[in-house]
Design a protein around this motif. Structure first.
Motif, PDB file in Angstrom:
ATOM      1  N   THR A  71       5.252   5.155 -10.321  1.00 57.76           N
ATOM      2  CA  THR A  71       5.522   4.847  -8.915  1.00 57.76           C
ATOM      3  C   THR A  71       5.774   3.343  -8.771  1.00 57.76           C
ATOM      4  O   THR A  71       4.948   2.539  -9.198  1.00 57.76           O
ATOM      5  N   THR A  73       6.035  -0.463  -7.331  1.00 56.17           N
ATOM      6  CA  THR A  73       5.211  -1.289  -6.453  1.00 56.17           C
ATOM      7  C   THR A  73       6.090  -2.362  -5.802  1.00 56.17           C
ATOM      8  O   THR A  73       7.311  -2.292  -5.878  1.00 56.17           O
ATOM      9  N   GLY A  75       6.396  -2.669  -2.662  1.00 52.22           N
ATOM     10  CA  GLY A  75       6.924  -2.139  -1.413  1.00 52.22           C
ATOM     11  C   GLY A  75       6.640  -3.059  -0.239  1.00 52.22           C
ATOM     12  O   GLY A  75       7.251  -2.919   0.824  1.00 52.22           O
ATOM     13  N   ASP A 191      -6.379  -1.560  -0.503  1.00 54.74           N
ATOM     14  CA  ASP A 191      -5.123  -0.884  -0.848  1.00 54.74           C
ATOM     15  C   ASP A 191      -5.226  -0.249  -2.235  1.00 54.74           C
ATOM     16  O   ASP A 191      -4.694  -0.771  -3.214  1.00 54.74           O
ATOM     17  N   ASP A 194      -3.163   6.147  -1.421  1.00 50.29           N
ATOM     18  CA  ASP A 194      -1.935   6.292  -0.635  1.00 50.29           C
ATOM     19  C   ASP A 194      -2.236   6.276   0.861  1.00 50.29           C
ATOM     20  O   ASP A 194      -2.917   7.171   1.389  1.00 50.29           O
ATOM     21  N   THR A 198      -2.706   0.982   4.960  1.00 54.61           N
ATOM     22  CA  THR A 198      -1.620   0.845   5.938  1.00 54.61           C
ATOM     23  C   THR A 198      -2.043   1.226   7.349  1.00 54.61           C
ATOM     24  O   THR A 198      -1.842   0.458   8.297  1.00 54.61           O
ATOM     25  N   PHE A 249       6.697   1.910   6.580  1.00 54.86           N
ATOM     26  CA  PHE A 249       6.236   1.959   5.197  1.00 54.86           C
ATOM     27  C   PHE A 249       5.396   3.206   4.951  1.00 54.86           C
ATOM     28  O   PHE A 249       5.502   3.840   3.891  1.00 54.86           O
ATOM     29  N   ASN A 253       4.968   5.945   2.064  1.00 53.00           N
ATOM     30  CA  ASN A 253       3.730   5.780   1.316  1.00 53.00           C
ATOM     31  C   ASN A 253       2.774   6.960   1.494  1.00 53.00           C
ATOM     32  O   ASN A 253       1.741   7.048   0.841  1.00 53.00           O
ATOM     33  N   ALA A 257       2.731   9.158  -2.684  1.00 50.74           N
ATOM     34  CA  ALA A 257       3.477   7.957  -2.351  1.00 50.74           C
ATOM     35  C   ALA A 257       4.734   7.805  -3.202  1.00 50.74           C
ATOM     36  O   ALA A 257       4.720   8.012  -4.413  1.00 50.74           O
ATOM     37  N   PHE A 260       4.315   1.886  -3.654  1.00 51.14           N
ATOM     38  CA  PHE A 260       3.075   1.188  -3.301  1.00 51.14           C
ATOM     39  C   PHE A 260       3.435  -0.151  -2.671  1.00 51.14           C
ATOM     40  O   PHE A 260       4.423  -0.777  -3.074  1.00 51.14           O
ATOM     41  N   MET A 261       2.641  -0.603  -1.703  1.00 49.73           N
ATOM     42  CA  MET A 261       2.922  -1.911  -1.108  1.00 49.73           C
ATOM     43  C   MET A 261       2.575  -3.050  -2.054  1.00 49.73           C
ATOM     44  O   MET A 261       3.192  -4.109  -2.003  1.00 49.73           O
TER      45      MET A 261
END
Length: 356
Positions: A71, A73, A75, A191, A194, A198, A249, A253, A257, A260-261
């Motif tokens: 996944t 990252t 994001g 964080d 998922d 946020t 986002f 997410n 997800a 990922f942020m």
């Protein structure tokens, strides 16, 4: 930008709407949300191609997380893009508080980006040295705090008591910088699942949208007994942009997800909330509204402290959301229950506005 154009034209006809913070805040939410939803798919695709294996996953973490390998990252870049464009479009460009918050947001985002980039490049969860990161964060937060106190003063206001404050003098710069850095890292620690960080950020932004609007209005501030900060109301637009960017986002997410942020987003959003609280003189209230982030950070501090001295763990794993996973809670269960806690804490923080 739109506000200055409307002001230059003299707010004729429909342009009169730009006088109202409520209209511009709503515009910021919609703009950030729309931009995020539009750029999201292409942005995620670009990250997937550039990063290959994606974000490294802790080998000592819950085994269910190993399925998230690959996944992408960073994001947070998507969040920062939509947030920044929305703010610049709807804010009053002459307001120094907006620029101070944007400076911290982009500064912390840059630090987080370097950390994420280092992790991906080395395929390791280590990233940039913690000492280097903290030093850079304190420099950015210190500069922003200095800019803010030139407009707001150096008083620390105590919630639940009307008019009670402590003048910290120039020590306030240290206190404000610590608040910003601590909250940035608290959101960063949260964080880990998922959507876990946020939605609480969105909820906290919603609460502070109310607070900065009231603090910026002399009549409301006087009625409620909270510090009046001229110009703070414009940060309602900043909060709105954070909400819109966060919702966009979260669309991508949501479990499972697609992105990922990373530290790019979590550090930036946490730093922004800390800066907004400093501007509004609601630093202590931030600890209530963002109590979930505080608990997450404290769980790590407690775990490290006791393990170094006794060799024993207080929690099965830290941060505390992993502790509940180890107890058998599924990831969606942890996330949704933590969202509920964040919402309740936001209501508790808002209640301090009247309990004085």
């Amino acid at each position: 930008m739109l506000y200055l154009i409307a002001e230059y034209l003299g707010f004729p006809g429909v342009f009169n709407l730009f006088r109202y913070l409520s209209f511009r805040s709503g515009g910021a939410i919609a703009t950030a949300l729309l931009i995020g939803l539009i750029i999201g798919p292409r942005f995620i695709g670009w990250l997937r191609v550039r990063q290959g294996k994606g974000q490294p996953i802790r080998s000592d973490g819950p085994q269910s997380h190993l399925a998230k390998r690959g996944t992408p990252t960073m994001g947070g870049l998507m969040i920062l893009t939509s947030l920044t464009l929305a703010i610049l479009l709807w804010m009053d460009l002459s307001n120094p508080f907006d620029w101070a918050c944007l400076f911290v947001t982009l500064g912390f985002g840059s630090i987080g980006f370097l950390d994420d980039y280092d992790k991906v490049k080395k395929a390791s969860t280590a990233g940039v040295s913690g000492k280097v990161r903290l030093l850079a964060e304190f420099v950015i937060a210190g500069l922003a705090s200095w800019l803010i106190i030139r407009q707001t003063g150096t008083e620390l206001y105590v919630p639940f008591f009307s008019g009670v404050s402590i003048d910290l003098g120039y020590f306030y710069i240290i206190f404000a910088a610590f608040t910003i850095v601590a909250f940035g890292n608290a959101v960063n620690l949260t964080d880990g699942l998922d959507g876990l960080a946020t939605m609480p950020v969105i909820i906290a932004s919603m609460a502070f949208m109310v607070i900065v609007y009231l603090a910026g209005n002399v009549k409301f501030a006087d009625y409620l007994g909270i510090p009046h900060v001229p110009g703070a109301g414009d940060l309602a637009i900043f909060c709105g942009a954070m909400m819109g960017a966060g919702l966009a986002f979260l669309w991508f997410n949501a479990p499972p997800a697609a992105v990922f942020m990373g530290d790019t987003g979590s550090l930036a959003l946490g730093g922004a909330l800390g800066t907004i609280a400093v501007v509004a003189h609601h630093e202590i209230v931030l600890g209530i509204i963002g109590g979930l982030f505080v608990v997450e950070a404290m769980s790590v501090i407690i775990q490290v402290f006791f393990y170094k001295r006794t060799g024993k763990r207080v929690f099965k794993m830290a941060p505390i959301h992993h502790h509940f996973e180890q107890l058998g809670w599924s990831e969606p269960t942890v996330v949704i229950r933590f969202w509920i806690i964040a919402f309740v804490l936001a209501l508790a923080g808002l209640s301090t506005l009247k309990l004085r």
